[in-house]
Design a protein around this motif. Sequence first.
Motif, mmCIF file in Angstrom:
data_model
loop_
_atom_site.group_PDB
_atom_site.id
_atom_site.type_symbol
_atom_site.label_atom_id
_atom_site.label_comp_id
_atom_site.label_asym_id
_atom_site.label_seq_id
_atom_site.Cartn_x
_atom_site.Cartn_y
_atom_site.Cartn_z
ATOM 1 N N LEU A 284 4.777 3.683 6.135
ATOM 2 C CA LEU A 284 4.671 2.341 6.561
ATOM 3 C C LEU A 284 4.133 2.371 7.989
ATOM 4 O O LEU A 284 3.084 1.469 8.341
ATOM 5 N N THR A 285 4.258 2.979 8.812
ATOM 6 C CA THR A 285 3.826 3.391 10.117
ATOM 7 C C THR A 285 2.509 3.628 10.284
ATOM 8 O O THR A 285 1.590 2.981 11.057
ATOM 9 N N GLU A 286 2.047 4.694 9.341
ATOM 10 C CA GLU A 286 0.724 4.960 9.259
ATOM 11 C C GLU A 286 -0.309 4.073 8.898
ATOM 12 O O GLU A 286 -1.311 3.362 9.243
ATOM 13 N N GLU A 287 0.391 3.339 7.697
ATOM 14 C CA GLU A 287 -0.497 2.109 7.053
ATOM 15 C C GLU A 287 -0.658 0.895 8.129
ATOM 16 O O GLU A 287 -1.867 0.286 8.021
ATOM 17 N N ILE A 288 0.456 0.670 8.805
ATOM 18 C CA ILE A 288 0.304 -0.618 9.472
ATOM 19 C C ILE A 288 -0.732 -0.293 10.815
ATOM 20 O O ILE A 288 -1.542 -0.995 11.116
ATOM 21 N N ASN A 289 -0.576 0.928 11.317
ATOM 22 C CA ASN A 289 -1.616 1.438 12.366
ATOM 23 C C ASN A 289 -2.996 1.352 11.769
ATOM 24 O O ASN A 289 -4.064 1.127 12.503
ATOM 25 N N LYS A 290 -3.356 1.724 10.584
ATOM 26 C CA LYS A 290 -4.465 1.583 9.829
ATOM 27 C C LYS A 290 -5.216 0.152 9.832
ATOM 28 O O LYS A 290 -6.302 -0.165 10.062
ATOM 29 N N GLN B 243 0.928 -1.066 -0.020
ATOM 30 C CA GLN B 243 -0.026 0.056 -0.150
ATOM 31 C C GLN B 243 0.915 1.239 0.016
ATOM 32 O O GLN B 243 0.737 2.141 -0.719
ATOM 33 N N VAL B 244 1.837 1.261 0.708
ATOM 34 C CA VAL B 244 2.784 2.413 0.635
ATOM 35 C C VAL B 244 3.420 2.617 -0.655
ATOM 36 O O VAL B 244 3.481 3.683 -1.216
ATOM 37 N N GLU B 245 3.800 1.318 -1.331
ATOM 38 C CA GLU B 245 4.335 1.516 -2.742
ATOM 39 C C GLU B 245 3.383 2.417 -3.621
ATOM 40 O O GLU B 245 3.847 3.240 -4.438
#
Length: 456
Positions: free
Chosen positions: A237-243, A130-132
């Motif tokens: 990546l930190t934000e997407e993982i938290n989501k 998703q980050v990519e």
Amino acid sequence: MSTDYQFFTPKEIVQELDKYIIGQTEAKRNVAIALRNRWRRMQVKEPLKQDIVPNNILMVGPTGVGKTEIARRLAKIAKVPFVKVEASKFTEVGYVGRDVESMVRDLVERAIALVKAEQMETIQDKATHQVEEIILNILVTDIQEKINTDKSLEKQQSSYNTRERFREKLKSGALDQREIEIKITKTTPPSNINSLGAGPAIDEGFIMNFQDMFSNFLPKQTKKRKVTIGEARTLLLTEEINKLIDMNAVKEEALARASHSGIIFIDEIDKIAHTTPSNSPGVSREGVQRDLLPIVEGSTVQTKHGPINTDHILFIGAGAFHMAKPSDLIPELQGRFPIRVTLENLSEKDFYKILDEPKSALPVQYQALLSVEGVKLDFSLEAKQEIATTAYLLNEEIENIGARRLQTVMSHLLTPILFDVPDTITPHTTITITKEMVQEALADLIKRKDLSAYIL
């Protein structure tokens, strides 16, 4: 709930502990049984299952013989929440200091971190993808805007090819130094309630719950930052993982894991033993014991993530008991630690084994440190024996600080080498520590009467 340790029999648990801790067979056997019993209990049917409580353990032995390390390694083997506290840091309710319930709240926080880390591993690939896509969207924004005005297939195909070329460069790291503008969610942290002039008696749990509740009402703000793609990967990546992580599920699992498989190691429990008259000034040691008693017996503690019952938490107490005896603890607390294990002083042979056998032995650690500088460090068999002998003699003659004495001796021995690398001792050098080098380097330690600088 995770039960990875179900695959370890008591003998296998002891074998794992043997890789890091020398001797203390009785203590290892008892903690191995305690760990296996936790899995056995989980297989028992209700309602009997709830009535089976862990046999808490009291470890009695001098400093540096492996009490803390046994408990810490046990938790790693089982992959369960573990927290170490010092009983001497607690104070009776009403006094300034930490209350005993804080160790349970700390255990829940460790459980949250443990469960969250496990979930992060499972969603890492999805979050990375998703980050990519987010970064690719930023890179091809201009082209997509053109597509919105020109719907020709040729333009769309051109955009697709551009996106795939960017994707290849992104994966190879060729674009890591390129700057892009990203949006990051930002939450304003609440101010510390203690700064409002509140008195020292405010409960620590109340403060955490208040701050957590207050932060939920704060609007989440988005701000733009211009960063390199390499930095953007980490931030996004930190934000997407938290989501992707379901924190409600994490909290539920963490509370269950802390309650049913958590381990709390209470060190220096002998420091709160009642050895002075009850009318002596200062914080009452017996008062701390009585505050500790309901937690160890089994009670419900409120945390910011929800209530947790302590009935099935395994408590391991430890202390040297030089100035006090286990019988100096209040009878009720003694009864909550039915398994009593005495750890023995380390022999000269034990010191050598500590240097030679564990996976993380001190010589291995120093070899790893110097290998970073390209220097190879070797120890002869006789050198290790001399180091062990010196450490043992210093403990006998000065003060017995157990295996920690090896750290003192090794540090004194290797300080000149560590200082000279890489200036005088250059990379690609091999240094072999011999018996003669050890004797010369440690001669002053043995001769000196005042060793206060080297006592930990």
